[in-house]
Write an enzyme that holds these catalytic residues in place. Sequence first.
Site, PDB file in Angstrom:
ATOM      1  N   LYS A 203      51.500  44.681  86.554  1.00 20.95           N
ATOM      2  CA  LYS A 203      50.153  44.124  86.481  1.00 20.95           C
ATOM      3  C   LYS A 203      50.221  42.856  85.647  1.00 20.95           C
ATOM      4  O   LYS A 203      50.606  42.881  84.477  1.00 20.95           O
ATOM      5  CB  LYS A 203      49.207  45.135  85.845  1.00 20.95           C
ATOM      6  CG  LYS A 203      47.813  44.573  85.645  1.00 20.95           C
ATOM      7  CD  LYS A 203      46.845  45.642  85.187  1.00 20.95           C
ATOM      8  CE  LYS A 203      45.493  45.042  84.903  1.00 20.95           C
ATOM      9  NZ  LYS A 203      44.538  46.064  84.459  1.00 20.95           N
ATOM     10  N   LYS A 256      49.854  43.919  91.191  1.00 18.17           N
ATOM     11  CA  LYS A 256      48.482  43.433  91.098  1.00 18.17           C
ATOM     12  C   LYS A 256      48.454  42.138  90.314  1.00 18.17           C
ATOM     13  O   LYS A 256      49.080  42.089  89.258  1.00 18.17           O
ATOM     14  CB  LYS A 256      47.666  44.511  90.382  1.00 18.17           C
ATOM     15  CG  LYS A 256      46.254  44.148  90.090  1.00 18.17           C
ATOM     16  CD  LYS A 256      45.626  45.234  89.283  1.00 18.17           C
ATOM     17  CE  LYS A 256      44.308  44.695  88.778  1.00 18.17           C
ATOM     18  NZ  LYS A 256      43.777  45.493  87.731  1.00 18.17           N
TER      19      LYS A 256
HETATM   20  C1  PBG Z   1      41.622  47.528  83.960  1.00 13.89           C
HETATM   21  C2  PBG Z   1      41.555  46.960  85.315  1.00 13.89           C
HETATM   22  C3  PBG Z   1      41.243  45.641  85.650  1.00 13.89           C
HETATM   23  C4  PBG Z   1      41.268  45.584  87.048  1.00 13.89           C
HETATM   24  C5  PBG Z   1      41.578  46.847  87.506  1.00 13.89           C
HETATM   25  N1  PBG Z   1      41.785  47.676  86.417  1.00 13.89           N
HETATM   26  C6  PBG Z   1      40.849  44.489  84.825  1.00 13.89           C
HETATM   27  C7  PBG Z   1      41.662  43.937  83.760  1.00 13.89           C
HETATM   28  O1  PBG Z   1      42.849  44.215  83.599  1.00 13.89           O
HETATM   29  O2  PBG Z   1      41.069  43.155  83.010  1.00 13.89           O
HETATM   30  C8  PBG Z   1      40.984  44.349  87.854  1.00 13.89           C
HETATM   31  C9  PBG Z   1      40.622  44.581  89.271  1.00 13.89           C
HETATM   32  C10 PBG Z   1      39.990  43.419  89.941  1.00 13.89           C
HETATM   33  O3  PBG Z   1      39.977  42.283  89.426  1.00 13.89           O
HETATM   34  O4  PBG Z   1      39.462  43.626  91.038  1.00 13.89           O
HETATM   35  N2  PBG Z   1      40.824  48.671  83.840  1.00 13.89           N
END
Ligand code: PBG
Length: 332
Positions: A203, A256
């Site tokens: 991520k 992601k």
């Molecule tokens: C954290 C999380 C995020 C997303 C999914 N899980 C946000 C972040 O890391 O700030 C982002 C998903 C998206 O942008 O659609 N709980």
Amino acid sequence: MNPVQSAHTLELVRRARRLRRSTGVRGMVRETRLSAEQFLYPLFVCGGTGARREVPSMPGVFQLSVDEAVRETEAARADGVPGVLLFGLPDNKDDIGSAAYDADAPVQSAVRAIKRSIPDTIVVTDVCLCEYTSHGHCGILVDHEVANDATVDQLVRAAVSHAAAGADIVAPSDMMDGRVGAIRRELDSRGFEQVAIMSYAAKYCSGFYGPFRDAADSAPKFGDRRTHQMDPANVEEALREVAQDIEEGADIVMVKPAMPYLDVVRRVKDAFNFPTAAYQVSGEYSMIKAAAARGWLDEPRIMMESLTAIARAGADIIITYYAREAARALKS
Ligand code: PBG
């Protein structure tokens, strides 16, 4: 001389265009087949009843109370989408994100309600603290930095409470070290050995999450997520993250965001041959929506092209806010 009548015929043995000319033949030689079976549909669940609040930066995406989340899931199932990924907007936040493991919080309630109404829905829950902490960070803060090991304890509690509510898959998105193994051990010791883990393994620290933080009310009140999310410049590190999560017991690994990181999806798929998910995140969705609203892009076409590209890069599972629309498009 008439330029449409060529003076001579090229002596070409290979004419790639032969297979492109008819839709029938194009279809037969298509290498990537997108299917609604691959889609997971993210939902933002809040308290109350009858609530359906559109997220301004994500047209077509809503914060839904539990009853509405059930209705939206039923509609998604009717469209052919097999599962949902739940995020929670708790009524109360605190320093340590304790609402994340409250059995009566929106996510846990939605899991039970969805499983009651349509039991064969694949229910996946996001496991992170950023939606639950008053400061908006993904864990417990010590000296303004997210403390890894104390945060893992909280994540384990959240994952267990999701499993107890009936989740099929828990999806830790926090990027703490060691959380997959810790969650696996605790799930197993409590009899949830059939609950799978989809880890947000690679991520990235991405600007593409901007609209999500409105949707989930999870923007950090100060600072950013650089101490735990990955540098967009790195791919070898992504392979190490994935290797470690697999070692710790992840059943599915995720990359992601998706489209800006298709090379990472491909490298992960090739290196591990493991069930791989990619998340077409909020910013990817909102960019298409915004350009389409101005007439600059053809939305249905770009939707399918972007999802096909993610599948072509090697994703088995695609998490997308377009899940319902794309599933309907695939039927017609
Ligand atoms: C954290 C999380 C995020 C997303 C999914 N899980 C946000 C972040 O890391 O700030 C982002 C998903 C998206 O942008 O659609 N709980």
